[in-house]
Write a protein that holds these residues in place. Sequence first.
Motif, mmCIF file in Angstrom:
data_model
loop_
_atom_site.group_PDB
_atom_site.id
_atom_site.type_symbol
_atom_site.label_atom_id
_atom_site.label_comp_id
_atom_site.label_asym_id
_atom_site.label_seq_id
_atom_site.Cartn_x
_atom_site.Cartn_y
_atom_site.Cartn_z
ATOM 1 N N ASN A 54 -33.080 -94.990 -84.377
ATOM 2 C CA ASN A 54 -33.378 -93.677 -84.932
ATOM 3 C C ASN A 54 -34.877 -93.389 -84.935
ATOM 4 O O ASN A 54 -35.305 -92.250 -84.714
ATOM 5 N N TYR A 110 -37.048 -95.121 -91.971
ATOM 6 C CA TYR A 110 -36.627 -95.822 -90.755
ATOM 7 C C TYR A 110 -37.629 -96.915 -90.395
ATOM 8 O O TYR A 110 -37.257 -98.015 -89.985
ATOM 9 N N GLU A 148 -31.158 -85.228 -92.414
ATOM 10 C CA GLU A 148 -30.164 -84.157 -92.422
ATOM 11 C C GLU A 148 -30.293 -83.228 -93.628
ATOM 12 O O GLU A 148 -29.591 -82.226 -93.709
ATOM 13 N N ASN A 199 -31.472 -91.305 -93.123
ATOM 14 C CA ASN A 199 -30.475 -90.351 -92.620
ATOM 15 C C ASN A 199 -30.363 -89.134 -93.530
ATOM 16 O O ASN A 199 -30.248 -87.989 -93.056
ATOM 17 N N THR A 247 -32.230 -97.332 -94.162
ATOM 18 C CA THR A 247 -31.758 -96.562 -93.017
ATOM 19 C C THR A 247 -30.959 -95.347 -93.464
ATOM 20 O O THR A 247 -31.172 -94.227 -92.989
ATOM 21 N N ASN A 248 -30.048 -95.556 -94.395
ATOM 22 C CA ASN A 248 -29.204 -94.452 -94.839
ATOM 23 C C ASN A 248 -29.987 -93.406 -95.619
ATOM 24 O O ASN A 248 -29.685 -92.208 -95.548
ATOM 25 N N ILE A 274 -26.066 -92.101 -85.828
ATOM 26 C CA ILE A 274 -27.106 -92.420 -86.802
ATOM 27 C C ILE A 274 -26.525 -92.934 -88.111
ATOM 28 O O ILE A 274 -27.255 -93.367 -88.980
ATOM 29 N N PHE A 275 -25.219 -92.913 -88.237
ATOM 30 C CA PHE A 275 -24.604 -93.416 -89.460
ATOM 31 C C PHE A 275 -23.949 -94.769 -89.255
ATOM 32 O O PHE A 275 -23.137 -95.213 -90.045
#
Length: 352
Positions: A285, A271, A256, A252, A248-249, A17-18
Amino acid sequence: MDRNRVIFAGSYFCCSIFLACYFVFALPVSAEAGFNFDFQYQQQEEQYTENIDAVHQAAEQGNANAQFYLAALYALGQSVPQNYQLAVSWCRKAAEQGLVNAQHNLAVFYAAGRGVKQDYKQAVFWYRKAAQQGFVNAQHDLGGLYALGRGVEQDFEQAVFWYRQAAQQGFADAQASLGYMYSAGQGVKQDYKQAFFWYRKAGRQGLANAQHNLGLAYERGQGVKQDFKQAVFWYRQAAEQGFVNAQTNLGNMYLEGKGVPKDEMQAASFYQKAAERGEATAQFNLGRLYALGLGVRKDYKLAYAWFFSAQQNGYAHASAGLHFVAPKLSAKDLAEAKELARRYAWLYHSRD
C-alpha cells in the motif's frame, strides 16, 4: 470504484488493501516471553538475593522455592553465569515437588528447547500438571498446544476448554484466544457475539491483538453494530503498541475516510510504521501511494522498493506494482531502484 482494485493510468491491477484485516490468534508458547519467574515468597527472595550461597544450600536441602529461584537465576543469568541446562535441572527438582511455577516453566523449557531437547510431549505433560493446579499461563499454553496439535493430537474442543479455564480467571491472552475460537468456529459453534465479548474483555486489559480484533469486529459489524469510529479507536489502541496489522488497518481507515476524515498523509504514516516492521500489505500500500503521489511525493524508485519488499514478504499481487512502475523508470533509475529494493528487502523483511 471497486475497493479491491486500484486504477493506474487506465490499467487495473489487484490491490486488496484489506488483506491485513483478519482476526489474529494469540499463539501460545514463546521462547522468551513464556517464562514466568513469579516467586511465591517475597521475603525469601530478598533473603536469597543478599546471599547466593544460601540459595544453593536451601536448594540442596530440598527447598522447592529455593530450587525454583536458583533455576530462575541460571535462566536469567543473574548473580550466576547464564546456564539453561542447570536452570532446567533445578526447575525439574522443584516441579517434581509440585511447585506450580516450576512446572509451568519446565514446560516452557521443553516447548522452547532451552537447556533441553525440544519435546512438546513433555511440554504438554508439565503444562497439564500446572494447569490442573489452576495456573492460568499453563492453562492458556496447554490450550494453544491442543489448538496447534503439538505434543498432543489436535483437539479444538480441548483447546477451548483450557482457554476458558484461564479466560474465566481474567487472563487476557486466554480471553483473546477464546474469542478467536468463537470467531473461527473451532471447538465451538461460530458465534461472533461471543467472540466480541471475549475480545472486549482482553482489549480492555490492553492486549494489542484483542484490540485489533475489536477494531475489525466494529469495522465489519461482526458480533456488534458496525461503527467505523469505534473501529478506528480500537485499531489506534493496538497501533500505538506497535501492532503492525492494526497500523495497516488504521492506514486503510484514513485512506478511505472511514471513521476519520480522509487523510492520505496519515495513511502513509501508518503504512510506513507497519512496512518498516515487515508487514507485506502495508509495504504494498505504501508503494501504491508513492506510485500515485498520494499523501507523499510521487517517487517511482521508492514505489519500486516497497513493491519489491512486499513481493519478498509474500504479497501475492506485488508483481503487478513492479510491472506498473518499472517502465516509468530510465535504465539508470531502474538499476538504482533495484539496488534500493534489495536493501529494503533486507532491512524490512517479515518478522513472522
